[in-house]
Design a protein around this motif. Structure first.
Motif, PDB file in Angstrom:
ATOM      1  N   SER A   6       2.441   8.030   6.509  1.00 11.68           N
ATOM      2  CA  SER A   6       3.701   7.372   6.067  1.00 11.68           C
ATOM      3  C   SER A   6       3.173   6.711   4.826  1.00 11.68           C
ATOM      4  CB  SER A   6       4.092   6.148   7.307  1.00 11.68           C
ATOM      5  OG  SER A   6       5.183   5.668   6.871  1.00 11.68           O
ATOM      6  N   LYS A   7       3.830   5.752   4.690  1.00 13.85           N
ATOM      7  CA  LYS A   7       3.524   5.131   3.117  1.00 13.85           C
ATOM      8  C   LYS A   7       3.602   5.938   2.048  1.00 13.85           C
ATOM      9  CE  LYS A   7       1.295   0.653   4.811  1.00 13.85           C
ATOM     10  NZ  LYS A   7       0.561   0.686   6.023  1.00 13.85           N
ATOM     11  N   TRP A  66       0.686  -1.019  -0.065  1.00 14.50           N
ATOM     12  CA  TRP A  66      -0.059  -0.151  -0.007  1.00 14.50           C
ATOM     13  C   TRP A  66       0.568   1.183   0.017  1.00 14.50           C
ATOM     14  CZ3 TRP A  66      -3.278  -1.549   4.829  1.00 14.50           C
ATOM     15  CH2 TRP A  66      -3.916  -2.862   4.699  1.00 14.50           C
ATOM     16  N   TYR A 110      -6.053  -1.312  12.774  1.00 15.83           N
ATOM     17  CA  TYR A 110      -4.560  -1.978  12.657  1.00 15.83           C
ATOM     18  C   TYR A 110      -3.728  -0.591  12.671  1.00 15.83           C
ATOM     19  CZ  TYR A 110      -0.150  -3.636  10.916  1.00 15.83           C
ATOM     20  OH  TYR A 110       1.076  -4.044  10.864  1.00 15.83           O
ATOM     21  N   GLU A 144      -8.680   4.347  11.916  1.00 16.41           N
ATOM     22  CA  GLU A 144      -8.248   4.475  10.687  1.00 16.41           C
ATOM     23  C   GLU A 144      -9.473   5.149   9.991  1.00 16.41           C
ATOM     24  OE1 GLU A 144      -6.643   0.280   9.251  1.00 16.41           O
ATOM     25  OE2 GLU A 144      -7.502   0.343  11.067  1.00 16.41           O
ATOM     26  N   ILE A 175      -2.088   6.541   7.760  1.00 11.28           N
ATOM     27  CA  ILE A 175      -1.012   5.913   7.056  1.00 11.28           C
ATOM     28  C   ILE A 175      -1.401   5.113   5.776  1.00 11.28           C
ATOM     29  CG2 ILE A 175       0.781   4.016   7.434  1.00 11.28           C
ATOM     30  CD1 ILE A 175       0.650   5.090  10.493  1.00 11.28           C
ATOM     31  N   ALA A 176      -2.424   4.460   5.939  1.00  8.20           N
ATOM     32  CA  ALA A 176      -2.932   3.843   4.623  1.00  8.20           C
ATOM     33  C   ALA A 176      -4.005   4.483   3.770  1.00  8.20           C
ATOM     34  CB  ALA A 176      -3.462   2.525   4.888  1.00  8.20           C
TER      35      ALA A 176
HETATM   36  C1  PLP Z   1       1.056   0.139   7.487  1.00  7.77           C
HETATM   37  C2  PLP Z   1       0.061   0.656   8.503  1.00  7.77           C
HETATM   38  C3  PLP Z   1       0.868   1.026   9.772  1.00  7.77           C
HETATM   39  C4  PLP Z   1       2.269   0.793  10.171  1.00  7.77           C
HETATM   40  O1  PLP Z   1       3.082   1.401   9.476  1.00  7.77           O
HETATM   41  P1  PLP Z   1       4.571   0.807   9.285  1.00  7.77           P
HETATM   42  O2  PLP Z   1       5.402   1.695   8.512  1.00  7.77           O
HETATM   43  O3  PLP Z   1       4.458  -0.629   8.716  1.00  7.77           O
HETATM   44  O4  PLP Z   1       5.067   0.569  10.779  1.00  7.77           O
HETATM   45  C5  PLP Z   1      -0.026   1.879  10.646  1.00  7.77           C
HETATM   46  N1  PLP Z   1      -1.373   1.980  10.387  1.00  7.77           N
HETATM   47  C6  PLP Z   1      -1.765   1.663   9.453  1.00  7.77           C
HETATM   48  C7  PLP Z   1      -3.407   2.068   8.989  1.00  7.77           C
HETATM   49  C8  PLP Z   1      -1.139   0.990   8.436  1.00  7.77           C
HETATM   50  O5  PLP Z   1      -1.626   0.563   7.216  1.00  7.77           O
END
Ligand code: PLP
Length: 452
Positions: A279-280, A53, A145, A217, A253-254
């Motif tokens: 992130s991501k 992702w 998550y 999320e 993050i996602a």
């Molecule tokens: C991937 C993800 C994380 C964790 O990120 P990492 O860089 O793998 O530690 C946290 N929250 C969500 C919603 C994610 O999809």
């Protein structure tokens, strides 16, 4: 020894039973471009899960590649305490114009989980320093998550990842997440009034006074099975958090960066969180970097003389990494100059249409749900009762293996097949990947295959 054999000798892969690798060895990738990964076996694979992702604008994107190359010849990294650099400042200036209103301060960390951990500490310390030391617990949604480190894992609600480690974890309060496919109130997505929010109300009434922050999320629970819930729920959550002086922490993050069809999923509900984790997509999927973005109000609770002891004494070695920031700046330029979200939304209509056409009529299709370019197909044993398949049969994993043979990288979550492609995926590739996914699903889900 070939690469796969050398790999098995030393490497312990993430989220894997290594014994599986003996019969299904890792696929060696030599290079990648756009949607495609090219293996040393001479085959190519459509990366419709954006390599967990994160890949946003295709692999080896020319513009991001040259931005990173330009930066690496200047310098690769510098301590981010007391030092700064153009890529970090420019990234924050550009992002500040895009994040939900009120978010203005950027705290960098070096992966998603660490942004979540930093947010937990930040929220706790805010309350401690503003006269509410009793607010030291956290709430989150079941099936959520938030990463794999112990704090983030405790917030999560997917037993597959967390069950084993419960003896090590913080005592997080979980609110029952919306379950729109199997709605306990018998509602449909169209008629939903978010009645299920009553569990949040009950939980806040009991624990709100001792809670520092609620992690969620927004709109899409990714690793929990690509579950999609309505903006109304998020709006109500914002109001409830405000009422109980609980920080709302949006884990984008996602969902961030156009994955849900808007820049941030919070935008769809018209809300601003107190902290937003990114992130991501932040680096286009190029480098490990993350950020916790927050408000002046939270920032100001940490502001004072050093001797006050109220600073946020948190750091990660690679926070604010210049290569990652340079990638991040280029991602935002591409978004602005190439109308990425508009184009993705146009293509998303086609993607969803062909997925519905191809999958809807099969007995194994429980629900097809979509948001942005993300489409998920929840496979069920019985369409009427929505009874799931026996998890022990590992049907999702078997479909994954079949699809990979056909050149499509899927990675079903349990028995939920999903596509979460880079935003630049083209319609012709959509035809190919959906045909292959359907063929793989049909092959595995024939009666004989299910029975064995
Ligand atoms: C991937 C993800 C994380 C964790 O990120 P990492 O860089 O793998 O530690 C946290 N929250 C969500 C919603 C994610 O999809």
């Amino acid at each position: 020894m070939n690469l796969a054999e050398r790999d098995i000798k030393h490497i312990w892969h993430p989220c894997s039973q290594m014994k599986d690798y003996e019969t299904f060895p890792p696929i060696a990738i030599e290079r990648a471009k756009g949607l495609w990964l090219y293996g040393s076996d001479g085959k190519k694979y459509a990366d419709v899960i954006s390599s967990w992702w994160c890949n946003l604008l295709g692999h080896c994107n020319d513009r991001i590649n040259s931005a990173v190359k330009k930066q690496i010849d200047l310098f690769e990294h510098v301590i981010f305490a007391n030092f700064t650099h153009e890529p970090a400042v420019e990234l924050c200036e550009r992002l500040a114009l895009k994040v939900p209103a009120g978010l203005s301060k950027f705290f960098f960390t070096d992966n998603g989980s660490s942004a979540i951990e930093a947010s937990m500490k930040m929220s706790f310390q805010y309350h401690l320093q503003t006269g509410s030391p009793q607010k030291k617990r956290f709430m989150s949604l079941s099936d959520g998550y938030h990463g794999e480190t112990l704090g983030a894992l405790a917030l999560g609600g997917v037993d597959l990842y967390s069950e084993m480690y419960k003896p090590l974890m913080l005592d997080v309060i979980h609110v029952k997440a919306p379950d729109c496919f199997r709605c306990p109130y018998g509602m449909t997505r169209e008629r939903c009034t978010a009645q299920c929010f009553e569990d949040a109300e009950r939980t806040f009434a009991e624990y709100g006074h001792e809670t520092a922050a609620f992690f969620a999320e927004p709109l899409l629970q990714g690793a929990g099975g690509m579950k999609i819930y309505p903006p109304l729920y998020l709006k109500k959550l914002r109001e409830l958090c405000t009422k109980y002086k609980v920080h709302l922490i949006a884990d984008e993050i996602a969902t961030g960066y156009g994955r849900t069809g808007v820049m941030f999923a919070c935008d769809m509900a018209g809300i601003s969180p107190d902290i937003m984790c990114l992130s991501k997509g932040l680096t286009g999927g190029y480098m490990a970097m993350a950020a916790a973005v927050t408000t002046d109000e939270i920032y100001n609770a940490f502001y004072g003389d050093y001797s006050d002891g109220c600073a946020f004494m948190h750091s990660h070695t690679y926070c604010g990494n210049p290569l990652a920031c340079a990638a991040g700046v280029e991602v935002l330029k591409i978004f602005d100059e190439e109308d990425i979200i508009e184009k993705a939304n146009k293509n998303a209509i086609y993607f969803n249409k062909i997925i519905r056409e191809k999958f809807a009529d099969y007995e194994f299709t429980g629900e097809i749900r979509n948001i942005g370019l993300i489409n998920a197909i929840e496979l069920v044993k019985d369409r009427e009762t929505k009874e799931p398949f026996d998890a022990k049969k590992r049907l999702g994993y078997r479909i994954y293996k079949e699809a990979v043979k056909m050149g499509v990288l899927l990675r079903p979550l349990g028995d939920t097949l999903y596509f979460n492609p880079p935003l630049i995926i083209e319609p012709c590739d959509m035809d190919f990947v959906t045909d292959a996914a359907l063929a793989a699903a049909k092959k595995v889900l024939t009666k004989s295959a299910i029975a064995d």
